[in-house]
Write a protein that holds these residues in place. Structure first.
Motif, PDB file in Angstrom:
ATOM      1  N   MET A 129       0.488  -0.872   0.191  1.00 54.37           N
ATOM      2  CA  MET A 129       0.458  -0.117   0.075  1.00 54.37           C
ATOM      3  C   MET A 129       0.776   1.032  -0.053  1.00 54.37           C
ATOM      4  N   GLN A 130       2.032   1.121  -0.418  1.00 56.93           N
ATOM      5  CA  GLN A 130       3.042   2.714  -0.563  1.00 56.93           C
ATOM      6  C   GLN A 130       2.746   3.056  -1.609  1.00 56.93           C
ATOM      7  N   SER A 131       3.198   4.303  -1.624  1.00 56.55           N
ATOM      8  CA  SER A 131       2.512   5.527  -2.116  1.00 56.55           C
ATOM      9  C   SER A 131       4.191   5.532  -2.892  1.00 56.55           C
ATOM     10  N   LYS A 132       4.284   6.815  -4.322  1.00 58.26           N
ATOM     11  CA  LYS A 132       5.380   6.302  -5.165  1.00 58.26           C
ATOM     12  C   LYS A 132       6.883   7.327  -4.072  1.00 58.26           C
ATOM     13  N   HIS A 133       6.310   7.740  -3.335  1.00 63.00           N
ATOM     14  CA  HIS A 133       7.339   8.290  -2.327  1.00 63.00           C
ATOM     15  C   HIS A 133       7.457   7.451  -0.990  1.00 63.00           C
ATOM     16  N   VAL A 134       6.681   7.559  -0.288  1.00 68.80           N
ATOM     17  CA  VAL A 134       6.315   6.965   0.745  1.00 68.80           C
ATOM     18  C   VAL A 134       5.926   5.223   0.930  1.00 68.80           C
ATOM     19  N   LEU A 135       6.205   4.850   1.535  1.00 68.14           N
ATOM     20  CA  LEU A 135       6.099   3.437   2.650  1.00 68.14           C
ATOM     21  C   LEU A 135       5.312   3.134   3.877  1.00 68.14           C
ATOM     22  N   ALA A 136       5.464   4.259   4.260  1.00 68.87           N
ATOM     23  CA  ALA A 136       4.621   4.117   5.782  1.00 68.87           C
ATOM     24  C   ALA A 136       4.845   5.278   6.153  1.00 68.87           C
ATOM     25  N   TRP A 137       3.505   5.508   7.152  1.00 70.26           N
ATOM     26  CA  TRP A 137       3.513   6.752   8.003  1.00 70.26           C
ATOM     27  C   TRP A 137       4.010   6.144   9.799  1.00 70.26           C
TER      28      TRP A 137
ATOM     29  N   GLU B 153      11.059  11.733  33.382  1.00 69.79           N
ATOM     30  CA  GLU B 153      12.820  11.642  34.070  1.00 69.79           C
ATOM     31  C   GLU B 153      11.831  12.827  35.151  1.00 69.79           C
ATOM     32  N   ASP B 154      11.496  13.699  34.867  1.00 68.55           N
ATOM     33  CA  ASP B 154      11.541  15.137  36.035  1.00 68.55           C
ATOM     34  C   ASP B 154      10.676  14.448  36.875  1.00 68.55           C
ATOM     35  N   GLU B 155       8.769  13.560  36.739  1.00 67.83           N
ATOM     36  CA  GLU B 155       8.474  13.169  37.773  1.00 67.83           C
ATOM     37  C   GLU B 155       8.220  12.408  37.943  1.00 67.83           C
ATOM     38  N   GLY B 156       8.934  11.274  37.693  1.00 67.87           N
ATOM     39  CA  GLY B 156       7.849   9.480  38.119  1.00 67.87           C
ATOM     40  C   GLY B 156       6.912   9.166  37.468  1.00 67.87           C
ATOM     41  N   LEU B 157       6.381   9.822  36.583  1.00 67.10           N
ATOM     42  CA  LEU B 157       4.824   9.565  37.003  1.00 67.10           C
ATOM     43  C   LEU B 157       4.683   8.969  34.516  1.00 67.10           C
ATOM     44  N   GLN B 158       4.061   8.471  35.261  1.00 69.20           N
ATOM     45  CA  GLN B 158       3.679   6.774  34.379  1.00 69.20           C
ATOM     46  C   GLN B 158       3.237   7.801  32.769  1.00 69.20           C
ATOM     47  N   GLN B 159       3.505   7.425  31.892  1.00 71.33           N
ATOM     48  CA  GLN B 159       3.772   7.862  30.294  1.00 71.33           C
ATOM     49  C   GLN B 159       3.124   6.323  29.036  1.00 71.33           C
ATOM     50  N   LEU B 160       2.414   6.607  28.922  1.00 68.13           N
ATOM     51  CA  LEU B 160       1.160   6.102  28.329  1.00 68.13           C
ATOM     52  C   LEU B 160       1.167   6.993  27.138  1.00 68.13           C
ATOM     53  N   HIS B 161       2.191   6.200  26.281  1.00 67.85           N
ATOM     54  CA  HIS B 161       1.897   6.096  24.414  1.00 67.85           C
ATOM     55  C   HIS B 161       1.506   5.672  23.513  1.00 67.85           C
ATOM     56  N   THR B 162       1.368   6.139  22.657  1.00 72.94           N
ATOM     57  CA  THR B 162       1.125   4.778  21.189  1.00 72.94           C
ATOM     58  C   THR B 162       1.623   5.674  20.291  1.00 72.94           C
ATOM     59  N   HIS B 163       2.406   4.500  19.332  1.00 68.57           N
ATOM     60  CA  HIS B 163       3.079   4.796  18.253  1.00 68.57           C
ATOM     61  C   HIS B 163       2.409   3.835  17.158  1.00 68.57           C
ATOM     62  N   VAL B 164       1.742   4.715  15.668  1.00 63.66           N
ATOM     63  CA  VAL B 164       0.913   4.153  14.943  1.00 63.66           C
ATOM     64  C   VAL B 164       1.831   3.936  13.804  1.00 63.66           C
ATOM     65  N   VAL B 165       1.960   3.189  13.119  1.00 67.72           N
ATOM     66  CA  VAL B 165       1.589   2.886  11.155  1.00 67.72           C
ATOM     67  C   VAL B 165       0.535   2.887  10.502  1.00 67.72           C
ATOM     68  N   LEU B 166       0.588   3.318   9.748  1.00 71.70           N
ATOM     69  CA  LEU B 166       0.129   3.632   8.849  1.00 71.70           C
ATOM     70  C   LEU B 166       0.473   3.652   7.211  1.00 71.70           C
ATOM     71  N   PRO B 167      -0.576   3.160   6.597  1.00 65.83           N
ATOM     72  CA  PRO B 167       0.713   3.199   5.062  1.00 65.83           C
ATOM     73  C   PRO B 167       0.546   4.425   4.628  1.00 65.83           C
ATOM     74  N   GLY B 168       1.406   4.011   2.873  1.00 64.76           N
ATOM     75  CA  GLY B 168       1.234   5.931   2.629  1.00 64.76           C
ATOM     76  C   GLY B 168       0.651   6.199   0.947  1.00 64.76           C
ATOM     77  N   THR B 169      -0.724   5.212   1.522  1.00 64.96           N
ATOM     78  CA  THR B 169      -1.909   5.388   0.905  1.00 64.96           C
ATOM     79  C   THR B 169      -3.241   5.052   1.625  1.00 64.96           C
ATOM     80  N   ALA B 170      -3.845   5.895   1.324  1.00 62.98           N
ATOM     81  CA  ALA B 170      -5.396   6.291   1.476  1.00 62.98           C
ATOM     82  C   ALA B 170      -6.019   5.440   0.168  1.00 62.98           C
ATOM     83  N   PRO B 171      -7.358   4.468   0.589  1.00 66.69           N
ATOM     84  CA  PRO B 171      -8.128   4.144  -0.113  1.00 66.69           C
ATOM     85  C   PRO B 171      -9.757   4.727  -0.662  1.00 66.69           C
TER      86      PRO B 171
END
Length: 204
Positions: free
Chosen positions: A72-80, A135-153
């Motif tokens: 699902m890549q585009s000419k220039h983008v394999l994935a976001w 590092e500063d406050e010792g708080l939990q830092q939940l976060h997500t990494h998202v992988v998306l194709p270079g094209t959309a349907p």
């Protein structure tokens, strides 16, 4: 200036390799890192029931995500590749047993609404939830990494997707993420968080 309630960022892996960390090899390395990240950094992975990738069409394993990115890549983008990271001090106000589902729901709202705002049909994506301590406050830092194709349907054929800061796409990304996070905080814990942030701004 008030402190941001959520940090978001997008980057891409190009369709052609142009040095270390780029192209298909670079995407493969990134996906492996995200899937097998050190358990000391990713506390969630210590739970045997923890499911690393959330599949919304790109796959549950790095190999599947890489294969689908190829197709699902585009000419220039394999994935976001995106990062969605709500502020740790605000997430600390959410009951601990709700936090994982909260961040997952937030991620899906942001991805889907951003593409809707851009005029695209809903596309395939996968994301992974990570955890670490700040590092500063010792708080939990939940976060997500998202992988998306270079094209959309689309009805006829897949359309290339480009995210350009010069065209305001990064501002739209932040706006969509901020609106959804604020609305979810309002629904879950009420407006108290807004008063706390206003007090911080006043003290600053």
């Amino acid at each position: 200036m008030s402190k941001a309630i959520i940090v978001v960022d997008f980057a891409y892996k190009g369709a052609k390799r142009k040095g270390y960390g780029t192209g298909r090899t670079g995407l493969s390395s990134t996906l492996k890192y995200l899937q097998y990240r050190d358990k000391v950094q990713n506390q969630l992975a210590e739970n045997r029931d923890y499911e690393r990738w959330q599949d919304r069409g790109m796959g549950l394993h790095w190999r599947d995500i890489l294969k689908n990115s190829d197709q699902m890549q585009s000419k220039h983008v394999l994935a976001w590749t995106w990062v969605i990271s709500p502020a740790p001090d605000l997430m600390a106000l959410v009951p601990e047993h709700k936090r994982r589902d909260f961040v997952c729901d937030l991620t899906e709202h942001v991805v889907e609404d951003y593409y809707t705002e851009r005029g695209f049909d809903l596309l395939e994506y996968s994301y992974i939830l990570h955890d670490r301590s700040t590092e500063d406050e010792g708080l939990q830092q939940l976060h997500t990494h998202v992988v998306l194709p270079g094209t959309a349907p689309s009805v006829a054929e897949r359309l290339p997707v480009y995210n350009n800061k010069e065209r305001g796409h990064d501002a739209l990304f932040r706006q969509v993420a901020t609106q959804h996070f604020a609305a979810m905080l309002d629904d879950d814990i009420g407006p108290e968080w807004r008063r706390e942030r206003e007090d911080e701004r006043t003290r600053g």
